[in-house]
Design an enzyme around this catalytic site. Structure first.
Site, short mmCIF file in Angstrom:
data_model
loop_
_atom_site.label_atom_id
_atom_site.label_comp_id
_atom_site.label_asym_id
_atom_site.label_seq_id
_atom_site.Cartn_x
_atom_site.Cartn_y
_atom_site.Cartn_z
N SER A 67 -1.68 4.35 -5.47
CA SER A 67 -1.81 4.55 -6.92
C SER A 67 -3.30 4.47 -7.27
O SER A 67 -4.09 3.91 -6.49
CB SER A 67 -1.06 3.43 -7.65
N TYR A 90 1.74 -5.41 -8.88
CA TYR A 90 1.62 -3.98 -8.57
C TYR A 90 0.23 -3.66 -8.03
O TYR A 90 0.09 -2.98 -7.00
CB TYR A 90 1.91 -3.17 -9.84
#
Ligand code: NAD
Length: 257
Positions: A139, A152
């Site tokens: 990401s 995350y």
């Protein structure tokens, strides 16, 4: 059909980016193995429909990526894994001091540890063939941070680190390992949020996307699942044989800021 004869396992691929990646790999001729934790008739039908659409073999294998044994079993059951796409992921948003411990554990397990287990299970077969591709869907949050996303961001930075180590351990053996770092991608989940955001902000679709949702993405455009899939196809190609241990951002300029 540049990937004819290759088998691709894509974790977390019954929706969103994983499904887009599986479809693009199938379009390029690969046999594809779809996966998620559910085992519904529609999961198997989805794989069958991809197989029919692109004239390739396609199968769905249930496996919960929060469980290390299940991750390894997925690779075993696939009957060969030339291209491994570690994509399964979840998110939870909360400050560190109130972040639920079970959510932290689940995010680390599904977003990071699953990639360790599947990679460990897939590498021996890739080494034996002298060819392999490990593609980790990280990401922009594997390279930068945002508040309230501790698990995350930690997991995605971990994925980038794991990618580098994997690349070094197999360098020169015909196997590459890279991470795709998407910015904001237009998945069905994101698409479903747009009408509500339009209502809340009293804006039209384009304005809410540009001014509310994509403030960190300089292009002010979503990346698409097809673009992430196309990047995975490129990383699987011969042209990318010397691209290893790196990240490819598909983020409209987010990480250039
Ligand atoms: P999504 O929710 O549509 O897809 C997640 C997939 O993972 C689904 O198929 C889901 O069933 C699967 N999954 C969840 N828990 C699982 C488990 N325990 N076992 C097996 N499968 C499981 O979301 P998405 O946006 O397509 O996200 C896919 C990946 O892309 C994730 O790793 C996410 O972090 C990453 N990503 C997404 C964006 C974005 O904007 N959508 C941006 C950057 C990175």
């Amino acid at each position: 059909m540049q990937l004819k004869g290759k088998t691709a396992v894509v974790t977390g691929s019954n929706s969103g980016i994983g499904l887009g990646v599986a479809r693009e790999l199938a379009r390029a001729g690969a046999t594809v193995i779809l996966n998620s934790f559910s085992d519904r008739p529609e999961d198997h039908e989805l794989a069958a429909s991809i197989g029919k659409e692109f004239g390739v073999q396609a199968r769905y294998i249930q496996a919960d990526m929060s469980n290390g044994e299940a991750c390894r079993a997925l690779i075993e059951k696939s009957g060969g894994c030339d291209i491994l796409v570690n994509n399964a992921g979840i998110q939870h948003v909360a400050g560190i001091d109130e972040f639920p411990v079970d959510k932290w554990d689940a995010i680390l397990a599904i977003n990071l540890s699953s990639a360790f287990h599947t990679t460990a299970a897939a590498l021996p077969g890739m080494k034996a063939k002298g060819w392999g591709r490990v593609i980790n869907v990280a990401s922009a949050h594997g390279l930068t941070a945002s508040p309230f996303k501790s698990a995350y961001v930690a997991a995605k930075h971990g994925v980038v680190g794991l990618t580098k180590v994997t690349a070094l351990e197999v360098a020169g053996q015909g196997i590459t390992a890279n991470a795709i770092c998407p910015g904001y991608v237009l998945t069905p989940l994101v698409e479903a949020q747009i009408p509500d955001q339009m209502k809340v902000h009293n804006m039209d679709r384009d304005t809410v996307i540009r001014e509310v949702m994509l403030t960190r993405q300089p292009s002010r455009q979503f990346a698409t699942v097809e673009q992430i899939g196309g990047t995975a196809v490129f990383l699987s190609s011969d042209a990318a044989a010397q691209i290893t241990g790196t990240t490819i951002s598909v983020d409209g300029g987010w990480t250039a800021l």
